[in-house]
Design a protein around this motif. Structure first.
Motif, PDB file in Angstrom:
ATOM      1  N   THR A 114      -3.454   6.971  -2.551  1.00  0.00           N
ATOM      2  CA  THR A 114      -3.425   6.511  -3.939  1.00  0.00           C
ATOM      3  C   THR A 114      -4.628   5.647  -4.298  1.00  0.00           C
ATOM      4  O   THR A 114      -4.706   5.147  -5.426  1.00  0.00           O
TER       5      THR A 114
ATOM      6  N   THR B  13       1.494  -3.058  -6.490  1.00  0.00           N
ATOM      7  CA  THR B  13       1.413  -1.802  -5.755  1.00  0.00           C
ATOM      8  C   THR B  13       0.640  -0.800  -6.599  1.00  0.00           C
ATOM      9  O   THR B  13       0.209  -1.112  -7.722  1.00  0.00           O
TER      10      THR B  13
ATOM     11  N   HIS C 227       0.567  -1.134   4.538  1.00  0.00           N
ATOM     12  CA  HIS C 227       1.666  -0.172   4.372  1.00  0.00           C
ATOM     13  C   HIS C 227       2.933  -0.823   4.901  1.00  0.00           C
ATOM     14  O   HIS C 227       3.146  -0.916   6.106  1.00  0.00           O
TER      15      HIS C 227
ATOM     16  N   LYS D 286       0.835  -1.199   0.000  1.00  0.00           N
ATOM     17  CA  LYS D 286       0.000   0.000   0.000  1.00  0.00           C
ATOM     18  C   LYS D 286       0.873   1.254   0.000  1.00  0.00           C
ATOM     19  O   LYS D 286       1.917   1.298   0.640  1.00  0.00           O
ATOM     20  N   THR D 287       0.400   2.260  -0.699  1.00  0.00           N
ATOM     21  CA  THR D 287       1.018   3.580  -0.664  1.00  0.00           C
ATOM     22  C   THR D 287      -0.047   4.582  -0.234  1.00  0.00           C
ATOM     23  O   THR D 287      -1.244   4.333  -0.377  1.00  0.00           O
TER      24      THR D 287
ATOM     25  N   GLY E 117      -5.110   3.089  -2.233  1.00  0.00           N
ATOM     26  CA  GLY E 117      -4.599   1.819  -1.707  1.00  0.00           C
ATOM     27  C   GLY E 117      -5.564   1.128  -0.769  1.00  0.00           C
ATOM     28  O   GLY E 117      -5.627  -0.103  -0.735  1.00  0.00           O
TER      29      GLY E 117
ATOM     30  N   THR F   6      -3.425   5.267  -9.979  1.00  0.00           N
ATOM     31  CA  THR F   6      -4.689   5.799  -9.465  1.00  0.00           C
ATOM     32  C   THR F   6      -5.506   6.443 -10.569  1.00  0.00           C
ATOM     33  O   THR F   6      -6.731   6.294 -10.625  1.00  0.00           O
TER      34      THR F   6
END
Length: 378
Positions: free
Chosen positions: A94, A171, A152, A90-91, A96, A255
């Protein structure tokens, strides 16, 4: 008068007989063809079977839990096997959390084991150097191992492979300007500039002035994807480091092209469209002042390496789309039609299991996964 009564009586008897015959016929028809009428107006999945939406079954004709099979619909059986072992890094800001929710729902539906702890957080903890992970395993000899990481976490391939073997690595990234602005307001940093007409512009200006004064490019705080993927801020080695990462990751989603990325994900994992539908998490619709050209210029200079990182994977995304096996445009249109249908069905208090599961956020899904793990693992 009696003549009229006789006619009326015979007419009533005739209507009654006809009603009985018609009722008998239709009961027999619907009993033998229940599947044909039960799923009217229900969106279909990629392989043609209907989504499991309880509220859209014609329950007035009686309960039925089975669905049309591929054979009954003259459909080809899938030629691939679904991939159940997944590592999703996860970022921040975005999409996520939405993606992690998709993965967690899949884990719940398919009895997979995700690395979430009894306190319903990510089970994996990193040491300060991000070189090792501390992970608790269930204390039993027949523990089957983990299928899912979706949190994360700093990317460390050897350590991750010890936790989830034979996994697909995924990702998601976002254009730096949009990501930074989203994080700025999400973290309520605008409250640091109470009198500024454009708080984000003031924030970027301060960062830029510091950059000019020191001559060193600032890190991006919670959006520091370079650190998450062990990339340096050295422009001379960035290209080779990005190439290494590209070789190791199976898919880098964007995204800005969320649905397109999901179509590629479905192909990669051999998942059905039903597995990919989503409900946006942590979406904030508050209007903020627009980014001015001056602010945009400063952000571009501050994040020049981040933009190179983004542009590289933007190119690889579209290259994967060009090499897509099948009709990408048709699959994208079909998925969006299903997504729109699901959004409509689940929008107004629909309490079906499907809709409730769709609206659960990452935290609640991790609670369900953790609770289930405690109940039936070992």
């Amino acid at each position: 008068m009696r003549a009229y009564e006789g006619i009326f009586f015979r007419f009533a008897i005739s209507i009654g007989v006809i009603s009985i015959l018609v009722t008998t016929y239709f009961l027999g028809y619907f009993g033998n063809n229940f599947q044909r009428v039960r799923f009217v107006n229900v969106p279909t999945t990629k392989n043609g079977s209907p989504l499991d939406l309880n509220e859209y079954r014609l329950i007035e004709f009686g309960p039925r839990t089975d669905s049309p099979t591929a054979e009954s619909l003259n459909l080809d059986e899938p030629t691939c096997q679904p991939q159940n072992n997944i590592v999703f890094i996860k970022t921040a800001k975005t999409g996520g959390s939405t993606m992690a929710s998709i993965i967690y729902r899949y884990a719940l539906r398919h009895d997979l084991i995700a690395a979430v702890d009894p306190d319903h957080n990510a089970l994996i903890q990193e040491d300060e150097s991000a070189e090792h992970y501390v992970i608790e395993t269930y204390n039993c000899s027949d523990f089957p191992g983990y299928n899912i990481i979706a949190s994360h976490i700093y990317y460390n391939r050897p350590a991750m492979e010890e936790i989830v073997s034979d996994a697909k690595y995924i990702t998601i990234i976002r254009f730096p300007q949009s990501q930074i602005k989203s994080g700025f307001y999400f973290m309520k940093k605008d409250e640091l500039f109470p009198n500024a007409p454009n708080p984000f512009g003031e924030y970027v200006k301060l960062k830029y002035e510091k950059y000019i004064e020191s001559g060193s490019r600032p890190e991006r705080g919670i959006h520091n994807d370079f650190k998450r993927f062990n990339l340096s801020m050295d422009e001379s080695t960035l290209a080779s480091e990005i190439q290494r990462l590209d070789n190791e990751l199976d898919l880098v989603m964007l995204t800005e092209y969320y649905d397109e990325s999901l179509i590629l994900l479905g192909k990669l994992l051999c998942w059905d469209f039903e597995d990919l539908v989503y409900h946006k998490m942590k979406e904030h619709k508050t209007e903020h002042p627009p980014v001015t050209p001056q602010t945009e210029r400063m952000i571009t200079e501050l994040t020049s390496l981040d933009i190179k990182f983004y542009n590289y994977f933007n190119d690889t995304l579209w290259e994967k789309i060009r090499r897509y096996e099948g009709n990408f445009t048709a699959d994208l249109q079909k998925f969006r039609a299903i997504q729109n249908e699901v959004d409509t069905i689940c929008r107004f208090g629909n309490e079906s299991h499907f809709c409730r599961l769709l609206h659960y956020d990452c935290y609640f899904l991790s609670v369900k996964l953790s609770t289930r793990n405690e109940e039936w693992i070992c």
